[in-house]
Each structure stands twice: as C-alpha cells, then as structure tokens.
Design a protein around this motif. Structure first.
Motif, PDB file in Angstrom:
ATOM      1  N   ALA A 168      11.388   1.074   1.462  1.00  0.00           N
ATOM      2  CA  ALA A 168      12.851   0.999   1.522  1.00  0.00           C
ATOM      3  C   ALA A 168      13.294  -0.332   2.134  1.00  0.00           C
ATOM      4  O   ALA A 168      14.290  -0.931   1.700  1.00  0.00           O
ATOM      5  CB  ALA A 168      13.407   2.171   2.321  1.00  0.00           C
ATOM      6  N   ALA A 169      12.560  -0.818   3.128  1.00  0.00           N
ATOM      7  CA  ALA A 169      12.901  -2.104   3.753  1.00  0.00           C
ATOM      8  C   ALA A 169      12.713  -3.259   2.770  1.00  0.00           C
ATOM      9  O   ALA A 169      13.535  -4.191   2.722  1.00  0.00           O
ATOM     10  CB  ALA A 169      12.049  -2.325   5.002  1.00  0.00           C
ATOM     11  N   GLU A 170      11.651  -3.209   1.966  1.00  0.00           N
ATOM     12  CA  GLU A 170      11.420  -4.260   0.962  1.00  0.00           C
ATOM     13  C   GLU A 170      12.535  -4.261  -0.081  1.00  0.00           C
ATOM     14  O   GLU A 170      13.042  -5.317  -0.474  1.00  0.00           O
ATOM     15  CB  GLU A 170      10.055  -4.073   0.274  1.00  0.00           C
ATOM     16  CG  GLU A 170       8.861  -4.255   1.187  1.00  0.00           C
ATOM     17  CD  GLU A 170       8.712  -5.653   1.744  1.00  0.00           C
ATOM     18  OE1 GLU A 170       9.313  -6.611   1.200  1.00  0.00           O
ATOM     19  OE2 GLU A 170       7.989  -5.804   2.735  1.00  0.00           O
ATOM     20  N   ASP A 184       0.854  -1.185   0.000  1.00  0.00           N
ATOM     21  CA  ASP A 184       0.000   0.000   0.000  1.00  0.00           C
ATOM     22  C   ASP A 184       0.892   1.237   0.000  1.00  0.00           C
ATOM     23  O   ASP A 184       1.449   1.613   1.032  1.00  0.00           O
ATOM     24  CB  ASP A 184      -0.914  -0.006   1.240  1.00  0.00           C
ATOM     25  CG  ASP A 184      -1.837   1.198   1.298  1.00  0.00           C
ATOM     26  OD1 ASP A 184      -1.973   1.909   0.288  1.00  0.00           O
ATOM     27  OD2 ASP A 184      -2.436   1.421   2.375  1.00  0.00           O
ATOM     28  N   CYS A 185       1.004   1.864  -1.155  1.00  0.00           N
ATOM     29  CA  CYS A 185       1.881   3.037  -1.292  1.00  0.00           C
ATOM     30  C   CYS A 185       1.368   4.245  -0.513  1.00  0.00           C
ATOM     31  O   CYS A 185       2.135   5.160  -0.223  1.00  0.00           O
ATOM     32  CB  CYS A 185       2.028   3.418  -2.760  1.00  0.00           C
ATOM     33  SG  CYS A 185       2.896   2.176  -3.723  1.00  0.00           S
ATOM     34  N   ASP A 186       0.087   4.260  -0.203  1.00  0.00           N
ATOM     35  CA  ASP A 186      -0.497   5.400   0.511  1.00  0.00           C
ATOM     36  C   ASP A 186      -0.643   5.121   2.002  1.00  0.00           C
ATOM     37  O   ASP A 186      -1.174   5.957   2.732  1.00  0.00           O
ATOM     38  CB  ASP A 186      -1.871   5.745  -0.091  1.00  0.00           C
ATOM     39  CG  ASP A 186      -1.746   6.176  -1.543  1.00  0.00           C
ATOM     40  OD1 ASP A 186      -0.752   6.855  -1.866  1.00  0.00           O
ATOM     41  OD2 ASP A 186      -2.623   5.795  -2.347  1.00  0.00           O
ATOM     42  N   GLY A 187      -0.186   3.973   2.443  1.00  0.00           N
ATOM     43  CA  GLY A 187      -0.330   3.605   3.849  1.00  0.00           C
ATOM     44  C   GLY A 187       0.628   4.371   4.742  1.00  0.00           C
ATOM     45  O   GLY A 187       1.535   5.072   4.270  1.00  0.00           O
ATOM     46  N   PRO A 188       0.402   4.233   6.034  1.00  0.00           N
ATOM     47  CA  PRO A 188       1.278   4.923   6.986  1.00  0.00           C
ATOM     48  C   PRO A 188       2.707   4.374   6.909  1.00  0.00           C
ATOM     49  O   PRO A 188       2.894   3.166   6.776  1.00  0.00           O
ATOM     50  CB  PRO A 188       0.641   4.639   8.346  1.00  0.00           C
ATOM     51  CG  PRO A 188      -0.174   3.411   8.141  1.00  0.00           C
ATOM     52  CD  PRO A 188      -0.595   3.419   6.698  1.00  0.00           C
ATOM     53  N   ASP A 189       3.642   5.262   6.947  1.00  0.00           N
ATOM     54  CA  ASP A 189       5.058   4.887   6.961  1.00  0.00           C
ATOM     55  C   ASP A 189       5.469   4.088   5.713  1.00  0.00           C
ATOM     56  O   ASP A 189       6.350   3.230   5.774  1.00  0.00           O
ATOM     57  CB  ASP A 189       5.352   4.096   8.243  1.00  0.00           C
ATOM     58  CG  ASP A 189       6.788   4.241   8.691  1.00  0.00           C
ATOM     59  OD1 ASP A 189       7.458   5.186   8.233  1.00  0.00           O
ATOM     60  OD2 ASP A 189       7.241   3.394   9.471  1.00  0.00           O
TER      61      ASP A 189
END
Length: 101
Positions: free
Chosen positions: A76-78, A65-70
């Motif tokens: 970046a972690a993925e 979800d690109c619009d999700g929180p954080d």
C-alpha cells in the motif's frame, strides 16, 4: 550640423516612426516566445522528476516480496508513493494549462 545632414535626419524620422509598430510587435513576439520556452523547461523538469520517481518505485516493486512480513502495508505504501508522484506531476501539468479568467 550642416544643412544637408539635417535634411537627411528629418527624412529618416518618418521611416523610424513607420517602423515603430513592427518593432513593438517583434518585441511582443520575443516576450511570448520566452514565456513559452520557460513553460516548456518547467514542464520538462517536472516530467523528468516524475519519471525518475516512478523508475525508483518500479525497481522497488519488481523485487517486492508479496509473502514477506507486513507485505500488505508495504505494498500500500508503494502504491501511495506512485500515486503521489503521478498526482504531483498532473497538478503541475494542469496548472501550466490553466488560463487566467
């Protein structure tokens, strides 16, 4: 041992000595083949593990979800996980092809 069997044995010794280089060459060939198969097996396992890791990461990215929180931090972690999987496999690949000097 009879005289004729001693003579037969003595005649066979030069043949056995003449075959020695061939036997040694065959044993060296068997050893080299075994090392090659072992290296192939190691590479196959590494490729399989990298493939599985990347498939898991892909499945997580597909539902991301690109619009999700954080989302920036999670994205970046993925990406870091994917880069680490490829880097680890690449390191093993390079090590398998390095030749001692």
């Amino acid at each position: 041992m009879s005289g004729s069997s001693r003579v037969s044995l003595l005649r066979a010794v030069p043949v056995a000595v003449g075959c020695f280089p061939r036997v040694v060459a065959a044993l060296i060939g068997v050893g080299a083949t075994r090392l090659g198969v072992r290296q192939y097996t190691t590479n196959a396992r590494a490729y399989s593990l990298a493939s599985e890791e990347l498939a898991i990461i892909r499945s997580r990215i597909e539902v991301f979800d690109c619009d999700g929180p954080d989302s920036d931090r999670r994205w970046a972690a993925e990406v870091a996980d994917a880069e680490e999987a490829v880097s680890r496999e690449h390191t093993m690949w390079r090590a398998s092809r390095s030749q001692p000097e």
